[in-house]
Enzyme design. Structure first.
Site, PDB file in Angstrom:
ATOM      1  N   HIS A 191       1.571  10.722  -8.379  1.00  0.00           N
ATOM      2  CA  HIS A 191       2.435  10.408  -7.231  1.00  0.00           C
ATOM      3  C   HIS A 191       3.889  10.691  -7.623  1.00  0.00           C
ATOM      4  CE1 HIS A 191       4.634   7.849  -4.379  1.00  0.00           C
ATOM      5  NE2 HIS A 191       3.555   7.860  -3.621  1.00  0.00           N
ATOM      6  N   CYS A 241       3.425  13.277  -1.489  1.00  0.00           N
ATOM      7  CA  CYS A 241       3.916  12.155  -0.681  1.00  0.00           C
ATOM      8  C   CYS A 241       5.153  12.600   0.084  1.00  0.00           C
ATOM      9  CB  CYS A 241       4.228  10.949  -1.564  1.00  0.00           C
ATOM     10  SG  CYS A 241       4.946   9.585  -0.627  1.00  0.00           S
ATOM     11  N   HIS A 281       0.012  11.432   0.969  1.00  0.00           N
ATOM     12  CA  HIS A 281       0.606  10.280   1.638  1.00  0.00           C
ATOM     13  C   HIS A 281       1.471  10.844   2.748  1.00  0.00           C
ATOM     14  CE1 HIS A 281       0.493   7.291  -2.003  1.00  0.00           C
ATOM     15  NE2 HIS A 281      -0.699   7.649  -1.586  1.00  0.00           N
ATOM     16  N   ASP A 329       0.899   6.671   5.350  1.00  0.00           N
ATOM     17  CA  ASP A 329       1.566   5.865   4.338  1.00  0.00           C
ATOM     18  C   ASP A 329       2.575   4.951   5.016  1.00  0.00           C
ATOM     19  OD1 ASP A 329       2.128   4.993   1.825  1.00  0.00           O
ATOM     20  OD2 ASP A 329       3.444   6.658   1.309  1.00  0.00           O
ATOM     21  N   HIS A 330       2.512   3.709   4.687  1.00  0.00           N
ATOM     22  CA  HIS A 330       3.409   2.692   5.244  1.00  0.00           C
ATOM     23  C   HIS A 330       3.374   2.725   6.774  1.00  0.00           C
ATOM     24  CE1 HIS A 330       5.923   2.970   1.303  1.00  0.00           C
ATOM     25  NE2 HIS A 330       4.635   2.814   1.099  1.00  0.00           N
ATOM     26  N   TYR A 389       2.901  -2.308   4.569  1.00  0.00           N
ATOM     27  CA  TYR A 389       1.481  -2.124   4.873  1.00  0.00           C
ATOM     28  C   TYR A 389       0.997  -2.995   6.037  1.00  0.00           C
ATOM     29  CZ  TYR A 389       1.304   0.793   0.796  1.00  0.00           C
ATOM     30  OH  TYR A 389       1.529   1.812  -0.089  1.00  0.00           O
TER      31      TYR A 389
END
Ligand code: DNO
Length: 404
Positions: A239, A277, A304, A360-361, A377
């Site tokens: 990542h 990401c 992501h 993601d998020h 999250y």
């Protein structure tokens, strides 16, 4: 594109039935209860698989653990000090146990001391939603005035320092401790949960480790672990740094396109891959996500998908987490690049032609605002992101079908 969702285990307020109702196809999880450096036993892995496969009412969920995020690399390994050789051996044993349980995609990172870092976990937006934010001035306040790190003043431009000192002078004690907690107390998924003194101790232990040295340690880690992962049929995926620039005077070496190329070239193996990401990398204007996806596509094992909005033109800069289709990354173009890579893999007969991604998020919206889920999250904010991404994928696939 395989639709996955991060689940933190039985303590996660967002339960397995929420995942199923969101329509996810696979689950991303980790054994957060096991200290970094210790072995993930076959039994502990089986337990997590069962938890994922079961709804709170005991019925089968139909869900499967498909991606590990993260199998943490210890600070000892990153520094090559203390128990690093034992930790490396344990890392390999954990990989063996994960492969034995049928897992094949393993995400990790190589950020020293701090994993992902934000100054605000619930920054209010005009519409009443909240988002996460990294504010450079607040971060400078923390570094210069709260942590009072020697040398911190060399790491920020003069106007940032002036503004930070002025802000600190007016900052309430409550905000100071909140800011400290947000930065050092470990965001979800981070392997560490520090006090200010722990951070000072960690920084001391990184003395003399600059970017070339950290990169060498990273290469040594890969040379040790990747051949083993390859024989097990695993795909490791590093990542990027979040945010993608150095913090607290520590080197960060997974921030740019050339950083990624260096890591991939360090060991040429399909087992040595990356997690692309978009939210982390998109914070730098010099990272072109579509170009990175096209260049590194064959070794992108996990995605992501998230968006950030830069609040200034420089590196480092402040930014906040925008809605998935807003912000600085052209998400439609990025998804199109992912679909092209998948098509190439299908032509090559690759089994891993469907790349797992997670929304993601997410911003906190609606009931998220009162539910106290893990920062970044929420249930509904992520579901909204997933639904929007799913719409892009479906529309682009439809277009591709029509063209062939
Ligand atoms: C934040 C996450 C990171 C990530 C690790 C991967 O939401 O993307 O915590 O899990 O850095 O090792």
């Amino acid at each position: 594109m395989r639709q996955t969702w991060r689940w933190f285990g039985p303590g996660d307020i967002v339960s397995t039935d929420a995942m199923a109702q969101a329509g996810v196809q696979g689950v991303v999880s980790a054994l957060h209860q096991i200290a970094p450096g210790e072995i993930w036993t076959a039994a502990a892995i089986e337990t997590r698989k069962r938890e994922i496969a079961t709804f709170p009412n005991g019925r089968p969920s139909g869900l499967n653990w498909e991606v590990v995020e993260s199998l943490p690399v210890t600070e000892d390994i990153k520094r090559q000090s203390g128990d690093w050789r034992l930790h490396l051996e344990n890392y390999k044993i954990s990989l063996t146990n994960l492969a034995g349980a049928g897992l094949s995609v393993i995400c990790y990172n190589f950020m020293p001391v701090l994993d992902w870092t934000r100054t605000d976990l619930a920054w209010p937006l005009a519409n009443g939603a909240t988002a996460m934010r990294f504010d450079l001035i607040d971060f400078a306040v923390f570094d210069l005035c709260i942590l009072a790190r020697p040398g911190a003043a060399d790491d920020f431009p003069a106007p940032v320092i002036t503004e930070a000192r002025a802000r600190f002078a007016k900052m309430s004690d409550q905000r100071k401790s909140q800011l400290t907690r947000n930065i050092v107390a470990g965001l979800p998924g981070a392997a560490t949960n520090f006090t200010l003194d722990d951070v000072r101790g960690q920084l001391e232990r990184y003395k003399g480790i600059d970017a070339p040295r950290l990169r060498q340690h990273f290469t040594d880690f890969l040379q040790e672990v990747i051949p083993h992962a390859e024989t097990l049929g695993l795909r490791l995926c590093c990542h990027p740094d979040d945010p993608p620039f150095p913090l607290l005077g520590l080197p960060r070496i997974m921030s740019t396109k050339s950083d990624h190329a260096a890591v991939l070239n360090a060991v040429a193996s399909p087992a040595n891959g990356i997690t692309l990401c978009s939210g982390s990398l998109g914070v730098r204007a010099d990272n072109d996500l579509v170009d990175m996806m096209t260049t590194f596509g064959a070794r992108v094992h996990f995605l992501h998908l998230r968006n950030t909005a830069r609040m200034g033109p420089t590196v480092p800069t402040s930014f906040y987490e925008a809605e998935h289709l807003e912000g600085d990354t052209d998400m439609v173009a990025l998804v199109a690049a992912v679909l092209s890579e998948e098509e190439a893999r299908r032509r090559q007969g690759r089994q891993d032609h469907s790349i797992p991604f997670r929304p993601d998020h997410g911003q906190n919206i609606l009931d998220d605002l009162t539910r106290n889920t893990q920062p970044g999250y929420p249930a509904i904010g992520r579901l909204k992101g997933l639904a929007e991404l799913r719409g892009i994928i479906r529309a682009l696939e439809h277009q591709r079908m029509a063209e062939t």
